[in-house]
Structure formats: C-alpha cells, structure tokens
Scaffold this motif. Structure first.
Motif, mmCIF file in Angstrom:
data_model
loop_
_atom_site.group_PDB
_atom_site.id
_atom_site.type_symbol
_atom_site.label_atom_id
_atom_site.label_comp_id
_atom_site.label_asym_id
_atom_site.label_seq_id
_atom_site.Cartn_x
_atom_site.Cartn_y
_atom_site.Cartn_z
ATOM 1 N N THR A 56 28.166 -42.650 3.211
ATOM 2 C CA THR A 56 26.927 -42.992 2.517
ATOM 3 C C THR A 56 26.303 -41.755 1.869
ATOM 4 O OG1 THR A 56 26.523 -44.785 4.090
ATOM 5 C CG2 THR A 56 24.647 -44.025 2.788
ATOM 6 N N LYS A 76 29.498 -50.694 -0.224
ATOM 7 C CA LYS A 76 28.223 -51.146 0.314
ATOM 8 C C LYS A 76 27.133 -50.251 -0.264
ATOM 9 C CE LYS A 76 29.864 -52.950 4.778
ATOM 10 N NZ LYS A 76 29.743 -52.853 6.251
ATOM 11 N N ASP A 77 25.977 -50.848 -0.578
ATOM 12 C CA ASP A 77 24.886 -50.017 -1.083
ATOM 13 C C ASP A 77 23.544 -50.516 -0.578
ATOM 14 O OD1 ASP A 77 23.584 -51.835 -3.027
ATOM 15 O OD2 ASP A 77 25.428 -51.626 -4.181
ATOM 16 N N SER A 78 22.518 -49.698 -0.811
ATOM 17 C CA SER A 78 21.200 -49.959 -0.250
ATOM 18 C C SER A 78 20.451 -51.077 -0.968
ATOM 19 C CB SER A 78 20.362 -48.671 -0.273
ATOM 20 O OG SER A 78 20.294 -48.124 -1.581
ATOM 21 N N THR A 79 21.017 -51.625 -2.057
ATOM 22 C CA THR A 79 20.402 -52.785 -2.706
ATOM 23 C C THR A 79 20.783 -54.076 -1.994
ATOM 24 O OG1 THR A 79 22.205 -53.305 -4.258
ATOM 25 C CG2 THR A 79 20.649 -51.584 -4.918
ATOM 26 N N VAL A 99 19.611 -44.934 -5.191
ATOM 27 C CA VAL A 99 20.398 -45.858 -4.388
ATOM 28 C C VAL A 99 21.330 -45.044 -3.502
ATOM 29 C CG1 VAL A 99 22.296 -46.081 -6.064
ATOM 30 C CG2 VAL A 99 21.814 -47.966 -4.489
ATOM 31 N N ARG A 100 21.617 -45.579 -2.343
ATOM 32 C CA ARG A 100 22.589 -44.964 -1.439
ATOM 33 C C ARG A 100 23.735 -45.946 -1.249
ATOM 34 N NH1 ARG A 100 21.272 -40.515 1.069
ATOM 35 N NH2 ARG A 100 22.551 -40.934 2.918
ATOM 36 N N HIS A 101 24.968 -45.412 -1.261
ATOM 37 C CA HIS A 101 26.113 -46.307 -1.122
ATOM 38 C C HIS A 101 27.286 -45.584 -0.472
ATOM 39 C CE1 HIS A 101 28.862 -45.320 -4.782
ATOM 40 N NE2 HIS A 101 28.148 -44.265 -4.495
#
Length: 232
Positions: A56, A76-79, A99-101
């Motif tokens: 991440t 996978k991401d933080s949205t 965004v974090r992914h």
C-alpha cells in the motif's frame, strides 16, 4: 518526424521480485531527454514474481492506467475499488486529491506482466476514482481500439488528461492505418512481438515518437501488440 527509442535504451531495475523497464525517468532512473512526452509521464514494463507486489502506497494528481499482458494483477485502493485484472482488461485509477492502493500478483505460481502507465492530469484536486473495462481480442485484431479517452468515448475508460490511448493487434497480412489529428503528437509502444511502423521495424519494448506526422501505418506484424497514445 519519427524518433525511435529501442527497448535496451530504457531504464532498468531488477529487484528480484520485480523486473522493471522504464520508458521515462522514474525512481532512481533519470534521463533528462526522457522525462515525459506531453502528458504521458510513465510507462513501466513490469514483471512481478508469484505472490509478490507493491504494498500500500499513495498517489496524488495522477491518472494511472494498468494494462495486463500476462497473468493476473490484484488491485485494492482506498476508494473501495478492488479487483483482479487479466489479459484484455484496462484499469484506470484517478489519484486526484489523494489515494492509497496496492498491486499484487494474484497468482502463487505464475508471473504477472503488465504495463503501468501514468498521465499528468489536465485538472488537479479531483475526487479519486476507479474504472475498469474489458476489450476482447476481436476488438483489437487488425485495428486500433480506443481504450482510454477524456470523454469515455466508444466504451473506453475515462481519463482526466489530454490524451487518447489505443490498443491494436497486428499479425501476418494485417495492416492498420490511422490518421493523426492536426497538432497532435503520437507515442507508440510495442508491448510484444514485431511490427513495422511507417516502414521502421520495431520489436517488443521499442517505442516511436511522432511529431508533425499526419498518419501512422502498422503492418508486417508478428504477433504484435501495440499501444498508441495521441496527445495534444
């Protein structure tokens, strides 16, 4: 004018779990002659070992497109976005305000080979977003299929940048002719195989930058997969 850049001229990093070729300056690789091409900022040709991947991490104000050539990539991401993308899928993530992914090889036994493509956005501080579309081989066979565009035309993913991205497959007697808009520049990346671009033979990893040209012709392909970026 057509400027060619051969695969071996790119930046290279081998981390064991990741083998990456950089078309533009990235991380520890810096080439002042190749920092970007209009809004096209990154093309990383990445091969990730089974079960490995990018933990991440964060991005901001960048349009990120993932294009899988072999294997399966888990995202996978933080949205709240998340999926496993495979051959034929195009994934777009707008980092926007932040965004974090993470991206991992979804297989414990097979490598994943994909292109990580970044565009500089034409508008900053937009809400983060995620989109994915599938384009089958028939849509790209002997033609350029629009896969990403600012308005999501023709079922493409929508990118917040001044560019269109096309994908095409060329083999045997297939021939693609494509008109280039006035004032547009074009970047061509050979994802795999061999092909001729306006009479110039190109192999996997090679690229061509077209300025002040009115058309491109792709032919004499040998199992070639080509990405074409129109930029203005």
């Amino acid at each position: 004018m057509i400027q060619l850049r051969r695969a071996h001229e790119r930046g290279h990093a081998d981390h064991g779990w990741l083998n990456s070729w950089h078309s533009f300056s990235f991380a520890d690789y810096y080439d002042p002659e190749h920092t970007q091409f209009r809004s096209l900022r990154v093309i990383n040709d990445d091969t990730v070992q089974p079960g490995q991947g990018f933990g991440t991490h964060g991005h901001r104000d960048m349009e990120i497109v993932s294009y899988v050539l072999e294997g399966a990539l888990a995202h996978k991401d933080s949205t709240g976005g998340g999926s496993v993308i495979r051959l034929g899928s195009v994934q777009r993530m707008s980092a926007g305000t932040g965004v974090r992914h993470s991206e991992f090889n979804a297989s414990q036994s097979e490598k994943v080979h994909f292109l990580q493509i970044w565009f500089l956005p034409n508008k900053t501080d937009i809400p983060p977003g995620y989109e994915e579309k599938y384009f089958d081989e028939a849509e790209k066979r002997g033609k350029l299929r629009l896969v990403a565009s600012p308005d999501g035309a023709n079922g493409s993913v929508k990118i917040q940048t001044d560019a269109k991205m096309f994908a095409g497959l060329v083999n045997g007697g297939e021939r693609i002719e494509h008109s280039i808009g006035s004032g547009d520049d074009v970047y061509v990346h050979i994802a795999r195989g061999h092909v001729s671009l306006n009479g110039h033979p190109l192999e996997a990893g090679d690229a061509a930058m077209l300025t002040n040209e009115d058309r491109l012709v792709l032919d004499q392909g040998q199992k070639a997969e080509v990405l074409v970026f129109e930029l203005w």
